[in-house]
Design a protein around this motif. Structure first.
Motif, PDB file in Angstrom:
ATOM      1  N   LYS A   1       0.836  -1.203   0.000  1.00 24.82           N
ATOM      2  CA  LYS A   1       0.000   0.000   0.000  1.00 24.82           C
ATOM      3  C   LYS A   1       0.869   1.251   0.000  1.00 24.82           C
ATOM      4  N   THR A   2       2.086   1.111   0.525  1.00 23.49           N
ATOM      5  CA  THR A   2       3.046   2.212   0.489  1.00 23.49           C
ATOM      6  C   THR A   2       4.354   1.678  -0.086  1.00 23.49           C
ATOM      7  N   GLU A   3       5.200   2.596  -0.515  1.00 24.80           N
ATOM      8  CA  GLU A   3       6.501   2.173  -1.024  1.00 24.80           C
ATOM      9  C   GLU A   3       7.302   1.493   0.077  1.00 24.80           C
ATOM     10  N   GLN A   4       7.142   1.975   1.300  1.00 21.75           N
ATOM     11  CA  GLN A   4       7.843   1.368   2.440  1.00 21.75           C
ATOM     12  C   GLN A   4       7.387  -0.081   2.642  1.00 21.75           C
ATOM     13  N   ASP A   5       6.074  -0.343   2.499  1.00 18.54           N
ATOM     14  CA  ASP A   5       5.572  -1.717   2.614  1.00 18.54           C
ATOM     15  C   ASP A   5       6.251  -2.628   1.588  1.00 18.54           C
ATOM     16  N   ALA A   6       6.278  -2.170   0.339  1.00 20.37           N
ATOM     17  CA  ALA A   6       6.889  -2.972  -0.726  1.00 20.37           C
ATOM     18  C   ALA A   6       8.384  -3.152  -0.469  1.00 20.37           C
ATOM     19  N   ASP A   7       9.059  -2.089  -0.053  1.00 19.17           N
ATOM     20  CA  ASP A   7      10.491  -2.179   0.234  1.00 19.17           C
ATOM     21  C   ASP A   7      10.773  -3.187   1.356  1.00 19.17           C
ATOM     22  N   GLN A   8       9.890  -3.247   2.358  1.00 20.06           N
ATOM     23  CA  GLN A   8      10.067  -4.222   3.445  1.00 20.06           C
ATOM     24  C   GLN A   8       9.922  -5.648   2.918  1.00 20.06           C
ATOM     25  N   GLN A   9       9.001  -5.856   1.996  1.00 19.74           N
ATOM     26  CA  GLN A   9       8.828  -7.180   1.408  1.00 19.74           C
ATOM     27  C   GLN A   9      10.059  -7.577   0.601  1.00 19.74           C
ATOM     28  N   VAL A  10      10.602  -6.627  -0.149  1.00 19.06           N
ATOM     29  CA  VAL A  10      11.815  -6.902  -0.928  1.00 19.06           C
ATOM     30  C   VAL A  10      12.961  -7.257   0.020  1.00 19.06           C
ATOM     31  N   ALA A  11      13.050  -6.555   1.142  1.00 17.09           N
ATOM     32  CA  ALA A  11      14.109  -6.833   2.120  1.00 17.09           C
ATOM     33  C   ALA A  11      13.958  -8.241   2.700  1.00 17.09           C
ATOM     34  N   ILE A  12      12.720  -8.687   2.912  1.00 14.14           N
ATOM     35  CA  ILE A  12      12.489 -10.037   3.432  1.00 14.14           C
ATOM     36  C   ILE A  12      12.957 -11.072   2.410  1.00 14.14           C
ATOM     37  N   ILE A  13      12.651 -10.833   1.132  1.00 16.26           N
ATOM     38  CA  ILE A  13      13.113 -11.757   0.084  1.00 16.26           C
ATOM     39  C   ILE A  13      14.636 -11.755   0.036  1.00 16.26           C
ATOM     40  N   ALA A  14      15.233 -10.574   0.117  1.00 15.14           N
ATOM     41  CA  ALA A  14      16.697 -10.475   0.091  1.00 15.14           C
ATOM     42  C   ALA A  14      17.311 -11.236   1.254  1.00 15.14           C
ATOM     43  N   ASP A  15      16.717 -11.118   2.443  1.00 19.18           N
ATOM     44  CA  ASP A  15      17.218 -11.864   3.609  1.00 19.18           C
ATOM     45  C   ASP A  15      17.072 -13.370   3.396  1.00 19.18           C
ATOM     46  N   LEU A  16      15.939 -13.781   2.835  1.00 24.07           N
ATOM     47  CA  LEU A  16      15.703 -15.197   2.584  1.00 24.07           C
ATOM     48  C   LEU A  16      16.724 -15.759   1.596  1.00 24.07           C
ATOM     49  N   LEU A  17      16.983 -15.019   0.525  1.00 28.62           N
ATOM     50  CA  LEU A  17      17.924 -15.491  -0.493  1.00 28.62           C
ATOM     51  C   LEU A  17      19.373 -15.363  -0.029  1.00 28.62           C
ATOM     52  N   GLY A  18      19.641 -14.389   0.836  1.00 31.52           N
ATOM     53  CA  GLY A  18      20.981 -14.212   1.388  1.00 31.52           C
ATOM     54  C   GLY A  18      22.047 -14.124   0.321  1.00 31.52           C
ATOM     55  N   GLU A  19      23.137 -14.859   0.538  1.00 29.53           N
ATOM     56  CA  GLU A  19      24.275 -14.819  -0.387  1.00 29.53           C
ATOM     57  C   GLU A  19      23.963 -15.451  -1.743  1.00 29.53           C
ATOM     58  N   HIS A  20      22.813 -16.143  -1.849  1.00 24.64           N
ATOM     59  CA  HIS A  20      22.439 -16.746  -3.129  1.00 24.64           C
ATOM     60  C   HIS A  20      22.017 -15.694  -4.156  1.00 24.64           C
ATOM     61  N   ALA A  21      21.624 -14.500  -3.673  1.00 25.94           N
ATOM     62  CA  ALA A  21      21.229 -13.416  -4.578  1.00 25.94           C
ATOM     63  C   ALA A  21      22.456 -12.568  -4.881  1.00 25.94           C
ATOM     64  N   ARG A  22      22.933 -12.691  -6.105  1.00 18.74           N
ATOM     65  CA  ARG A  22      24.113 -11.916  -6.509  1.00 18.74           C
ATOM     66  C   ARG A  22      23.748 -10.473  -6.774  1.00 18.74           C
ATOM     67  N   SER A  23      22.527 -10.235  -7.250  1.00 21.11           N
ATOM     68  CA  SER A  23      22.019  -8.879  -7.462  1.00 21.11           C
ATOM     69  C   SER A  23      20.515  -8.959  -7.659  1.00 21.11           C
ATOM     70  N   HIS A  24      19.869  -7.808  -7.569  1.00 23.19           N
ATOM     71  CA  HIS A  24      18.429  -7.759  -7.816  1.00 23.19           C
ATOM     72  C   HIS A  24      18.012  -6.344  -8.189  1.00 23.19           C
ATOM     73  N   GLU A  25      16.818  -6.252  -8.737  1.00 27.11           N
ATOM     74  CA  GLU A  25      16.184  -4.976  -9.076  1.00 27.11           C
ATOM     75  C   GLU A  25      14.711  -5.099  -8.711  1.00 27.11           C
ATOM     76  N   VAL A  26      14.050  -3.948  -8.583  1.00 25.71           N
ATOM     77  CA  VAL A  26      12.603  -3.918  -8.399  1.00 25.71           C
ATOM     78  C   VAL A  26      12.033  -3.031  -9.498  1.00 25.71           C
ATOM     79  N   LEU A  27      11.128  -3.589 -10.274  1.00 21.42           N
ATOM     80  CA  LEU A  27      10.500  -2.874 -11.376  1.00 21.42           C
ATOM     81  C   LEU A  27       9.064  -2.567 -10.971  1.00 21.42           C
ATOM     82  N   TYR A  28       8.810  -1.309 -10.593  1.00  9.89           N
ATOM     83  CA  TYR A  28       7.481  -0.934 -10.120  1.00  9.89           C
ATOM     84  C   TYR A  28       6.546  -0.649 -11.281  1.00  9.89           C
TER      85      TYR A  28
END
Length: 159
Positions: free
Chosen positions: A118-145
């Protein structure tokens, strides 16, 4: 897979969505002069054969207040993308998650996951959770709004 005339009528009657009534299959059946059981069996068979991909609710995220809809794209090892994708897909805020081919050297991403906030902060928190879950397995990422809704319907066929 060829479809018969009854299947075609059912597809035509339901392609804009099932009626929003307590017994949608009954409503379709009455419209077509069939039994609800015949409609359900036909749709199940079409789903099994791949004529119908899925039967699901398609929410309009914007109307529900989710204005920050981001496709997250992740560069993860191809040997781990299936297992990592299952983990990401299991998150309750990820609406869809899938693997797509890379297009090197410009597009290294192979794991895609859609988030909605509902807010950009909400979406950013979700992206951070995915990043934490993937950890070192994620070499890079982007978010396309999303900036606008281009299409909210599936294929349409004539009657």
């Amino acid at each position: 897979m060829p479809i018969d005339e009854i299947d075609r009528k059912i597809i035509h009657a339901t392609q804009a969505g099932l009626p929003l009534v307590s017994e949608p299959y009954q409503a379709v059946a009455e419209q077509l002069g069939l039994s609800a059981q015949a409609v359900m069996l036909s749709m199940a068979e079409m789903q099994q054969t791949g004529v119908i991909r899925r039967i699901a609710a398609v929410p309009n995220h914007y109307k529900l207040g989710y204005r920050f809809n981001g496709m997250t794209v992740w560069d993860v090892d191809d040997n781990q993308v299936d297992a990592l994708g299952r983990q990401v897909a299991s998150l309750n805020f990820v609406s869809h998650c899938y693997q797509r081919p890379r297009h090197l050297p410009d597009w290294p991403y192979s794991l895609f996951a859609m988030v909605h906030g509902k807010t950009e902060q909400d979406a950013d928190q979700q992206v951070a959770i995915i990043a934490d879950l993937l950890g070192e397995h994620a070499r890079s990422h982007e978010v396309l709004y999303s900036t606008k809704i281009l299409k909210k319907t599936g294929l349409r066929i004539g009657g």
